[in-house]
Design an enzyme around this catalytic site. Sequence first.
Site, PDB file in Angstrom:
ATOM      1  N   GLU A 265      53.565  64.846  45.789  1.00  0.00           N
ATOM      2  CA  GLU A 265      53.699  65.625  47.029  1.00  0.00           C
ATOM      3  C   GLU A 265      52.493  66.518  47.198  1.00  0.00           C
ATOM      4  O   GLU A 265      52.040  67.155  46.231  1.00  0.00           O
ATOM      5  CB  GLU A 265      54.920  66.554  46.996  1.00  0.00           C
ATOM      6  CG  GLU A 265      56.265  65.964  47.217  1.00  0.00           C
ATOM      7  CD  GLU A 265      57.341  67.052  47.213  1.00  0.00           C
ATOM      8  OE1 GLU A 265      57.027  68.222  47.522  1.00  0.00           O
ATOM      9  OE2 GLU A 265      58.491  66.713  46.883  1.00  0.00           O
ATOM     10  N   GLU A 319      62.064  68.122  58.408  1.00  0.00           N
ATOM     11  CA  GLU A 319      63.452  68.078  57.953  1.00  0.00           C
ATOM     12  C   GLU A 319      64.139  69.336  58.487  1.00  0.00           C
ATOM     13  O   GLU A 319      64.027  70.417  57.914  1.00  0.00           O
ATOM     14  CB  GLU A 319      63.515  67.988  56.437  1.00  0.00           C
ATOM     15  CG  GLU A 319      62.925  66.693  55.895  1.00  0.00           C
ATOM     16  CD  GLU A 319      62.918  66.647  54.381  1.00  0.00           C
ATOM     17  OE1 GLU A 319      63.940  66.238  53.790  1.00  0.00           O
ATOM     18  OE2 GLU A 319      61.892  67.025  53.784  1.00  0.00           O
ATOM     19  N   LYS A 322      66.512  71.842  56.322  1.00  0.00           N
ATOM     20  CA  LYS A 322      66.053  72.494  55.097  1.00  0.00           C
ATOM     21  C   LYS A 322      66.203  74.003  55.219  1.00  0.00           C
ATOM     22  O   LYS A 322      65.848  74.592  56.242  1.00  0.00           O
ATOM     23  CB  LYS A 322      64.590  72.139  54.817  1.00  0.00           C
ATOM     24  CG  LYS A 322      64.407  70.908  53.958  1.00  0.00           C
ATOM     25  CD  LYS A 322      63.018  70.858  53.384  1.00  0.00           C
ATOM     26  CE  LYS A 322      62.943  69.891  52.224  1.00  0.00           C
ATOM     27  NZ  LYS A 322      61.609  69.892  51.601  1.00  0.00           N
ATOM     28  N   GLU A 328      59.197  75.422  55.712  1.00  0.00           N
ATOM     29  CA  GLU A 328      59.936  74.347  55.054  1.00  0.00           C
ATOM     30  C   GLU A 328      60.365  73.268  56.047  1.00  0.00           C
ATOM     31  O   GLU A 328      60.593  72.122  55.661  1.00  0.00           O
ATOM     32  CB  GLU A 328      61.166  74.905  54.343  1.00  0.00           C
ATOM     33  CG  GLU A 328      60.865  75.690  53.085  1.00  0.00           C
ATOM     34  CD  GLU A 328      60.300  74.811  51.979  1.00  0.00           C
ATOM     35  OE1 GLU A 328      60.762  73.667  51.845  1.00  0.00           O
ATOM     36  OE2 GLU A 328      59.405  75.277  51.258  1.00  0.00           O
TER      37      GLU A 328
END
Length: 485
Positions: A265, A319, A322, A328
């Site tokens: 990542e 996302e 999250k 995030e």
Amino acid sequence: MAAERRLFSLLLLFATAASAVDPSSLVGVNYGEVADNLPAPAATAKLLRSTSLSRLRLYGANPAVMQAMAGTGIALVIAAANADIAALAADPAAAAGWVAANVLPFHPATAISTISVGNEVLLYGDPAAAAQLLPAMQNLRAALAANSLADRIAVSTVHPMSVLAQSAPPSAGAFHPAHSATLARILDFLNQTRGPFMVNPYPFFAYQADPRPETLAFCLFQPNPGRFDPGSQKTYANMFDAQVDAVRSAIDRAGFPGVEIVVAETGWPYRGDPTEAGAGLDNARAYVRNLVAHIRSGAGTPLMPGRPVETYLFALYDEDLKPGPASERAFGLYRPADQTPNYDAGLAQAQPQAPAPVPAPGDKGSPTPAPARWCVPVQAGVTEQQLQGNLDYACGQPAVDCSAIQPGKPCYEPNTVASHAAYAMNMLFQVAGRQPASCYFKQTGVITVKDPSAHLLTMWLASPGRVMTWAVLTWWCFLSFLLVW
């Protein structure tokens, strides 16, 4: 003869840089699913086929996504969830059942390169989970071997950067004493099975801890003074290389220099809370574009020259479920609703060129070739200080050889910052595969299809103490300009 040997060496440099790395084989993307608005797997497969991304990392083994990837040639990293580790470690039959359910129905139509056993397990400080990690990996490896897949699918696990007790300077990288025994056993397993050590370096978080302008440039692969490592005597031009080499040093210090690294990542959020320094669209675009150009250049890192690491960008989509700060939920490269990019990350698939036209009978002409391209400084508004920064940055890259512009060497004259910067900027652009991001230089570089040698000749004629003929100067100093890939 000496001149011929130097020419051969320079040609060899370009040939090596051009052939050492397959650009389509190294860059992948993470597919997180903590969201309620993700597109159908078929739409995701279509999106990926429209990009130059060739790898996809899942945080589980979603059968619909895996089925959608069948026949695409996209290699998958799939994962056993953290919650499954205890069962996989305790019972080889559970590992065999996991492989039977999540690998055998899809392989080989869906290419599976690696199984990750959990994600950042050591981050949570659970001694029981840490002790179960290696047995789970061993049992999954045995289950693959029972199906003659152990040599085709690697087994590993993904670690956070916090497994390092020290990461600066990179040569001092070492594992945290709390994890060193566990990691030594895992590294021994990876060494025996030729599996990769997977880790999540994030220059974004490094900048959060040190939000100075020079740190931002260092994190975004932009011109900066560099950071010297007295232990290795290497100068680092970017934070990504420094973080990866810190991991390299830790692995080597543990006694496993043969274990390769995979960046599982890395990414940069395109928005964040007001308190999140550096989060923003321009920085996200700069980081991802420059990282991709760096990986695909084949330069590697100062401790691993010519050995670029397989790298997975975070992430394919935002996302929206999250928790945590706004960043995030803002790492996505593409919007889930319509799969359009949040910003231009330089990942669009190159359009196939049309077949060359067939000349008519008696027509001795030939199709016009694609124009060559060069990277040169912009003609106005650039200071000598900026050009010096560009020169230092470009010459600090492992694949860029600036020895030709040193005193007494063929390209030293004209001895001006502008001339040397032009040489170095274009050399970096060429060895980076002429990626547009590699000619950014904080908006002081520009790509041109006009041969810049005439302008450089004018610079040379105006310089004092010139001792070389124009023919020799052209032959040596602008080889990188005149070579057409």
